[in-house]
Design an enzyme around this catalytic site. Structure first.
Site, short mmCIF file in Angstrom:
data_model
loop_
_atom_site.label_atom_id
_atom_site.label_comp_id
_atom_site.label_asym_id
_atom_site.label_seq_id
_atom_site.Cartn_x
_atom_site.Cartn_y
_atom_site.Cartn_z
N TYR A 43 38.85 35.97 28.97
CA TYR A 43 38.74 34.82 29.89
C TYR A 43 37.42 34.07 29.63
CZ TYR A 43 37.51 32.34 34.14
OH TYR A 43 37.08 31.38 35.03
N ASN B 199 51.27 22.57 36.71
CA ASN B 199 52.62 23.04 36.38
C ASN B 199 53.22 23.90 37.51
OD1 ASN B 199 51.33 25.48 36.14
ND2 ASN B 199 51.72 25.75 33.95
N ASN C 14 30.53 33.45 42.01
CA ASN C 14 31.73 33.88 42.76
C ASN C 14 32.09 32.88 43.85
OD1 ASN C 14 30.78 36.27 41.30
ND2 ASN C 14 32.44 37.28 42.39
N TYR D 186 43.43 26.89 43.84
CA TYR D 186 42.37 27.14 44.82
C TYR D 186 41.20 26.17 44.68
CZ TYR D 186 38.41 29.68 46.97
OH TYR D 186 37.29 30.03 47.67
N1 UDP Z 1 36.14 44.24 44.24
C1 UDP Z 1 36.52 45.35 44.97
N2 UDP Z 1 37.81 45.41 45.47
C2 UDP Z 1 38.71 44.39 45.28
C3 UDP Z 1 38.29 43.25 44.55
C4 UDP Z 1 37.01 43.21 44.04
O1 UDP Z 1 35.74 46.30 45.17
O2 UDP Z 1 39.86 44.49 45.74
C5 UDP Z 1 34.76 44.16 43.70
C6 UDP Z 1 34.73 44.01 42.19
O3 UDP Z 1 34.79 45.27 41.57
C7 UDP Z 1 33.41 43.28 41.98
C8 UDP Z 1 33.26 42.42 43.24
O4 UDP Z 1 34.15 43.00 44.21
O5 UDP Z 1 32.34 44.21 41.97
C9 UDP Z 1 33.66 40.97 43.04
O6 UDP Z 1 34.94 40.94 42.42
P1 UDP Z 1 35.84 39.64 42.34
O7 UDP Z 1 37.13 40.03 41.66
O8 UDP Z 1 35.96 39.01 43.69
O9 UDP Z 1 35.01 38.64 41.46
P2 UDP Z 1 34.38 38.78 39.96
O10 UDP Z 1 32.95 39.17 40.16
O11 UDP Z 1 35.20 39.79 39.20
O12 UDP Z 1 34.52 37.41 39.42
#
Ligand code: UDP
Length: 332
Positions: free
Chosen positions: A149, A31, A178, A10
């Protein structure tokens, strides 16, 4: 020529486009475990004016794979994206993350040193900061990652410091908040299987047969009870990598920068912007909190603006529009 590890993924693929459009020759090393051959083919098809976009399939965990790229290509600098990046999985299977992210990077750095390549732009993360002590988060914020991570990325930042002191290897570490959106010409976009990120998951649930969107947690101490994040557009993010490369080319010292917008949006705000852009009512299930999600993550980005001259321009809505165009293409 610039070596881009993880160039079929991405963030990597959008950066390859930015490099091509800035006039660089590129060799992609991937890969294809998470990256896509179709993406590589798209990237190769947009090479312009005698510029080269080459692709080598290989694994960073195999030193010979990566070392051979330096033998067959004249590499001036590296942009390193290749990594696993799922927080939940990293906690369940740390070995997988330490081998791929840390050991893989050690092999890359060894190949760089053996072939006298001493400039690298490294894909780091806000996850290296852990639970925020204050927001907005600047680069002086303590780095105490709370998942494997984030730990792998912090370890690599620390290794890069040592390699500068001992070997003069110069790095720029870009700590992403993000990342959101897709290429504005809809050539590449976010394509994870399974998808765990907010925006693509909301958008996926607009398609027939798609799952209901699951909203994780509405009881956080935030403006509307849902988590607040700083969504940085992928094309703005890619521009920062080109600037970071220029900074190193001009003899810049090892450095690190946050990449974010300084604006926070809640999950509910993202959700309603998705409804607005798609002109649909999106089905939603409110769920319990997802483990390991801090309530609020917002970047301070003054350092990247002042030193790199970076100016993020796109809004959350811009990102959602391009992400939606891409999802429509994926779901055709
Ligand atoms: N989130 C959600 N539903 C989903 C994916 C993410 O409610 O299917 C919420 C998640 O709990 C967080 C925010 O969206 O509060 C951003 O999550 P994401 O995984 O996009 O990015 P992160 O902040 O974990 O890097």
């Amino acid at each position: 020529m610039i070596l881009v590890t993880g160039g079929a993924g991405y963030i990597g693929s959008h950066n390859v486009i930015a490099l091509i459009e800035s006039g660089y020759d590129v060799v992609i090393f991937d890969n294809l475990e998470l990256g896509h051959l179709e993406t590589v083919e798209t990237l190769k098809s947009i090479q312009t004016k005698g510029k080269v976009v080459d692709f080598i399939k290989g694994d960073l965990q195999n030193f010979e794979d990566i070392n051979s790229v330096f033998k067959t290509h004249k590499i001036d600098a590296v942009i390193h994206f290749a990594a696993y990046s799922q927080v939940g999985e990293s906690v369940k299977n740390p070995q997988k993350y330490y081998f791929n992210n840390v050991y893989g990077t050690l092999n890359l750095l060894r190949a760089m040193l053996e072939n006298n390549v001493k400039k690298i732009v490294f894909s780091s993360t806000a996850a290296t900061y852990g639970e925020p002590v204050y927001v907005p988060i600047d680069e002086k914020h303590p780095q105490n990652p709370i998942n494997t991570y984030g730990k792998t990325k912090l370890m690599i930042e620390s290794i890069l410091d040592d390699y500068d002191k001992a070997y003069g290897l110069k790095s720029v570490r870009l700590r992403y908040f993000n990342v959101a959106g897709a290429d504005s010409l809809n050539r590449v976009g976010e394509w994870h299987e399974p998808e765990t990120h907010l925006i693509p998951n909301v958008l996926k649930s607009t398609f027939g047969g798609g799952k209901k969107f699951q909203m994780f947690g509405t009881d956080y101490d935030t403006k509307d009870g849902t988590c607040v994040r700083d969504y940085i557009n992928i094309e703005d993010l890619a521009k920062a990598h080109i600037l970071a490369l220029g900074y190193l080319e001009q003899g810049g010292e090892t450095n690190y920068f946050n990449l974010g917008t300084t604006e926070g949006n809640s999950v509910k705000e993202v959700f309603s912007t998705c409804e607005e852009v798609t002109e649909r009512e999106i089905p939603v299930d409110v769920m319990a909190r997802r483990e390991g999600d801090p309530a609020t993550l917002i970047a301070q980005n003054t350092k990247a603006k002042e030193i790199l001259g970076w100016i993020p321009e796109k809004s959350l809505k811009d990102s959602i529009k391009t992400a939606y165009a891409w999802e429509c293409k994926l779901n055709k």
